[in-house]
Design a protein around this motif. Sequence first.
Motif, PDB file in Angstrom:
ATOM      1  N   CYS A  66      -2.781  -0.375  -9.934  1.00 55.40           N
ATOM      2  CA  CYS A  66      -1.512  -0.774 -10.534  1.00 55.40           C
ATOM      3  C   CYS A  66      -0.984   0.362 -11.401  1.00 55.40           C
ATOM      4  CB  CYS A  66      -1.709  -2.005 -11.425  1.00 55.40           C
ATOM      5  SG  CYS A  66      -2.341  -3.461 -10.579  1.00 55.40           S
ATOM      6  N   GLY A  67       0.322   0.318 -11.703  1.00 53.99           N
ATOM      7  CA  GLY A  67       0.906   1.359 -12.552  1.00 53.99           C
ATOM      8  C   GLY A  67       2.160   0.897 -13.248  1.00 53.99           C
ATOM      9  N   SER A  68       2.612   1.723 -14.197  1.00 58.86           N
ATOM     10  CA  SER A  68       3.811   1.431 -14.961  1.00 58.86           C
ATOM     11  C   SER A  68       4.607   2.697 -15.228  1.00 58.86           C
ATOM     12  CB  SER A  68       3.454   0.784 -16.299  1.00 58.86           C
ATOM     13  OG  SER A  68       2.942  -0.509 -16.117  1.00 58.86           O
ATOM     14  N   THR A  79      -5.946  19.956  -0.684  1.00 59.17           N
ATOM     15  CA  THR A  79      -6.081  18.536  -0.341  1.00 59.17           C
ATOM     16  C   THR A  79      -4.727  17.837  -0.407  1.00 59.17           C
ATOM     17  OG1 THR A  79      -8.301  18.523  -1.312  1.00 59.17           O
ATOM     18  CG2 THR A  79      -7.253  16.379  -0.944  1.00 59.17           C
ATOM     19  N   PRO A  80      -4.338  17.094   0.647  1.00 61.49           N
ATOM     20  CA  PRO A  80      -3.094  16.322   0.575  1.00 61.49           C
ATOM     21  C   PRO A  80      -3.271  15.121  -0.354  1.00 61.49           C
ATOM     22  CG  PRO A  80      -4.161  16.009   2.715  1.00 61.49           C
ATOM     23  CD  PRO A  80      -4.973  17.003   1.959  1.00 61.49           C
ATOM     24  N   VAL A  81      -2.267  14.915  -1.218  1.00 61.87           N
ATOM     25  CA  VAL A  81      -2.315  13.834  -2.207  1.00 61.87           C
ATOM     26  C   VAL A  81      -0.994  13.083  -2.141  1.00 61.87           C
ATOM     27  CG1 VAL A  81      -2.500  13.280  -4.666  1.00 61.87           C
ATOM     28  CG2 VAL A  81      -3.815  15.188  -3.721  1.00 61.87           C
ATOM     29  N   LYS A  82      -1.071  11.744  -2.127  1.00 63.54           N
ATOM     30  CA  LYS A  82       0.138  10.927  -2.138  1.00 63.54           C
ATOM     31  C   LYS A  82      -0.080   9.726  -3.042  1.00 63.54           C
ATOM     32  CE  LYS A  82       3.558   8.513   0.584  1.00 63.54           C
ATOM     33  NZ  LYS A  82       4.038   8.091   1.881  1.00 63.54           N
ATOM     34  N   LEU A  83       0.891   9.486  -3.918  1.00 65.07           N
ATOM     35  CA  LEU A  83       0.887   8.309  -4.772  1.00 65.07           C
ATOM     36  C   LEU A  83       2.064   7.443  -4.347  1.00 65.07           C
ATOM     37  CD1 LEU A  83      -0.174   6.664  -7.167  1.00 65.07           C
ATOM     38  CD2 LEU A  83       1.277   8.064  -8.661  1.00 65.07           C
ATOM     39  N   SER A  84       1.768   6.320  -3.711  1.00 64.00           N
ATOM     40  CA  SER A  84       2.799   5.394  -3.242  1.00 64.00           C
ATOM     41  C   SER A  84       2.891   4.226  -4.210  1.00 64.00           C
ATOM     42  CB  SER A  84       2.444   4.849  -1.855  1.00 64.00           C
ATOM     43  OG  SER A  84       2.317   5.893  -0.932  1.00 64.00           O
ATOM     44  N   ILE A  85       4.127   3.791  -4.464  1.00 61.60           N
ATOM     45  CA  ILE A  85       4.309   2.663  -5.369  1.00 61.60           C
ATOM     46  C   ILE A  85       5.201   1.613  -4.727  1.00 61.60           C
ATOM     47  CG2 ILE A  85       3.970   4.030  -7.452  1.00 61.60           C
ATOM     48  CD1 ILE A  85       7.028   3.929  -7.828  1.00 61.60           C
ATOM     49  N   THR A 124      -3.600   3.369 -12.382  1.00 65.19           N
ATOM     50  CA  THR A 124      -5.065   3.363 -12.445  1.00 65.19           C
ATOM     51  C   THR A 124      -5.606   2.368 -11.435  1.00 65.19           C
ATOM     52  OG1 THR A 124      -5.104   1.646 -14.153  1.00 65.19           O
ATOM     53  CG2 THR A 124      -5.145   3.937 -14.901  1.00 65.19           C
ATOM     54  N   GLY A 125      -6.856   2.571 -11.072  1.00 64.99           N
ATOM     55  CA  GLY A 125      -7.530   1.644 -10.170  1.00 64.99           C
ATOM     56  C   GLY A 125      -9.013   1.610 -10.473  1.00 64.99           C
ATOM     57  N   ASN A 126      -9.678   0.646  -9.859  1.00 69.73           N
ATOM     58  CA  ASN A 126     -11.099   0.416 -10.134  1.00 69.73           C
ATOM     59  C   ASN A 126     -11.945   0.532  -8.869  1.00 69.73           C
ATOM     60  OD1 ASN A 126     -10.439  -0.498 -12.857  1.00 69.73           O
ATOM     61  ND2 ASN A 126      -9.602  -2.291 -11.855  1.00 69.73           N
ATOM     62  N   ALA A 164       4.120  -2.157 -11.222  1.00 68.25           N
ATOM     63  CA  ALA A 164       4.099  -1.821  -9.800  1.00 68.25           C
ATOM     64  C   ALA A 164       2.693  -1.792  -9.238  1.00 68.25           C
ATOM     65  CB  ALA A 164       4.746  -0.444  -9.595  1.00 68.25           C
ATOM     66  N   LYS A 165       2.618  -2.019  -7.922  1.00 65.36           N
ATOM     67  CA  LYS A 165       1.376  -1.792  -7.187  1.00 65.36           C
ATOM     68  C   LYS A 165       1.346  -0.311  -6.838  1.00 65.36           C
ATOM     69  CE  LYS A 165       0.787  -6.246  -4.925  1.00 65.36           C
ATOM     70  NZ  LYS A 165       0.668  -6.938  -3.629  1.00 65.36           N
ATOM     71  N   ALA A 166       0.155   0.256  -6.807  1.00 64.74           N
ATOM     72  CA  ALA A 166       0.022   1.675  -6.493  1.00 64.74           C
ATOM     73  C   ALA A 166      -1.063   1.875  -5.443  1.00 64.74           C
ATOM     74  CB  ALA A 166      -0.320   2.460  -7.745  1.00 64.74           C
ATOM     75  N   MET A 167      -0.814   2.837  -4.555  1.00 59.11           N
ATOM     76  CA  MET A 167      -1.823   3.243  -3.590  1.00 59.11           C
ATOM     77  C   MET A 167      -1.928   4.759  -3.653  1.00 59.11           C
ATOM     78  SD  MET A 167      -2.294   2.631   0.507  1.00 59.11           S
ATOM     79  CE  MET A 167      -0.971   3.723   0.982  1.00 59.11           C
ATOM     80  N   LEU A 168      -3.107   5.234  -3.923  1.00 68.11           N
ATOM     81  CA  LEU A 168      -3.371   6.669  -4.014  1.00 68.11           C
ATOM     82  C   LEU A 168      -4.116   7.092  -2.763  1.00 68.11           C
ATOM     83  CD1 LEU A 168      -3.415   9.330  -5.650  1.00 68.11           C
ATOM     84  CD2 LEU A 168      -5.602   8.546  -6.599  1.00 68.11           C
ATOM     85  N   THR A 169      -3.577   8.118  -2.085  1.00 73.18           N
ATOM     86  CA  THR A 169      -4.243   8.678  -0.916  1.00 73.18           C
ATOM     87  C   THR A 169      -4.618  10.119  -1.253  1.00 73.18           C
ATOM     88  OG1 THR A 169      -2.872   7.304   0.520  1.00 73.18           O
ATOM     89  CG2 THR A 169      -4.058   9.120   1.555  1.00 73.18           C
ATOM     90  N   VAL A 170      -5.907  10.402  -1.200  1.00 72.84           N
ATOM     91  CA  VAL A 170      -6.427  11.748  -1.458  1.00 72.84           C
ATOM     92  C   VAL A 170      -7.222  12.141  -0.216  1.00 72.84           C
ATOM     93  CG1 VAL A 170      -7.882  13.176  -2.942  1.00 72.84           C
ATOM     94  CG2 VAL A 170      -6.575  11.292  -3.932  1.00 72.84           C
ATOM     95  N   GLY A 171      -6.683  13.081   0.537  1.00 74.56           N
ATOM     96  CA  GLY A 171      -7.306  13.409   1.818  1.00 74.56           C
ATOM     97  C   GLY A 171      -7.241  12.178   2.702  1.00 74.56           C
ATOM     98  N   ALA A 172      -8.387  11.701   3.179  1.00 74.09           N
ATOM     99  CA  ALA A 172      -8.443  10.507   4.023  1.00 74.09           C
ATOM    100  C   ALA A 172      -8.774   9.244   3.216  1.00 74.09           C
ATOM    101  CB  ALA A 172      -9.487  10.708   5.118  1.00 74.09           C
ATOM    102  N   ARG A 173      -8.996   9.393   1.920  1.00 74.96           N
ATOM    103  CA  ARG A 173      -9.347   8.248   1.061  1.00 74.96           C
ATOM    104  C   ARG A 173      -8.127   7.501   0.580  1.00 74.96           C
ATOM    105  NH1 ARG A 173     -13.331   9.933  -3.808  1.00 74.96           N
ATOM    106  NH2 ARG A 173     -13.463   7.728  -4.293  1.00 74.96           N
ATOM    107  N   GLN A 174      -8.186   6.180   0.599  1.00 78.50           N
ATOM    108  CA  GLN A 174      -7.120   5.363   0.039  1.00 78.50           C
ATOM    109  C   GLN A 174      -7.707   4.501  -1.071  1.00 78.50           C
ATOM    110  OE1 GLN A 174      -5.069   3.076   3.025  1.00 78.50           O
ATOM    111  NE2 GLN A 174      -3.750   4.786   3.543  1.00 78.50           N
ATOM    112  N   LEU A 175      -7.022   4.543  -2.218  1.00 80.35           N
ATOM    113  CA  LEU A 175      -7.452   3.777  -3.381  1.00 80.35           C
ATOM    114  C   LEU A 175      -6.278   2.926  -3.845  1.00 80.35           C
ATOM    115  CD1 LEU A 175      -9.108   6.843  -5.104  1.00 80.35           C
ATOM    116  CD2 LEU A 175     -10.315   4.996  -3.950  1.00 80.35           C
TER     117      LEU A 175
END
Length: 151
Positions: free
Chosen positions: A145-147, A109-115, A60-62, A131-142
């Motif tokens: 954190c995750g578990s 839409t390309p989607v990537k969840l990096s941890i 999740t992220g804010n 873990a730290k998480a980075m979500l990429t949806v299209g050109a957006r990066q969010l």
Amino acid sequence: MRPSLFLLPTLAVVALAVACQSGNEPAAPAAVVQPAAAPVASPASADTASGTAPQAFRATGNEPGWLAQVGTDGHVGLRVEVDHGQTTYDVAAPTQGADGWAGTATDGTPVKLSIERVPCQDTMSGDSFDAKAMLTVGARQLHGCGSFSAP
């Protein structure tokens, strides 16, 4: 200095000659020992060798609020909600890499969840995660954190 210019081709010829020499028996290849890396559990399949169940991952992220889930609720795919749940992306069969999951949502839409397996603290609640998480949806990066958990 002429001697240094002369030595370079001579050394190359000697190295080539040594490399081309063959012995009576070929040398056995040296065993390569690779360091153990922290495993990234695949939600799609169980580790049958160790008998452990597959793990699910939830991040999740804010600002804006987002949620990404892999292998949760019996679902093998990657499900993403962005903009506080207003937009949803489903990746039916994400590919898993060393750092997370990626694929194309049903709308293209390309989607990537990096941890990254380092401790992470939520910026709003202060909760701790695996873990730290980075979500990429299209050109957006969010970022968030995750578990890991049982599916």
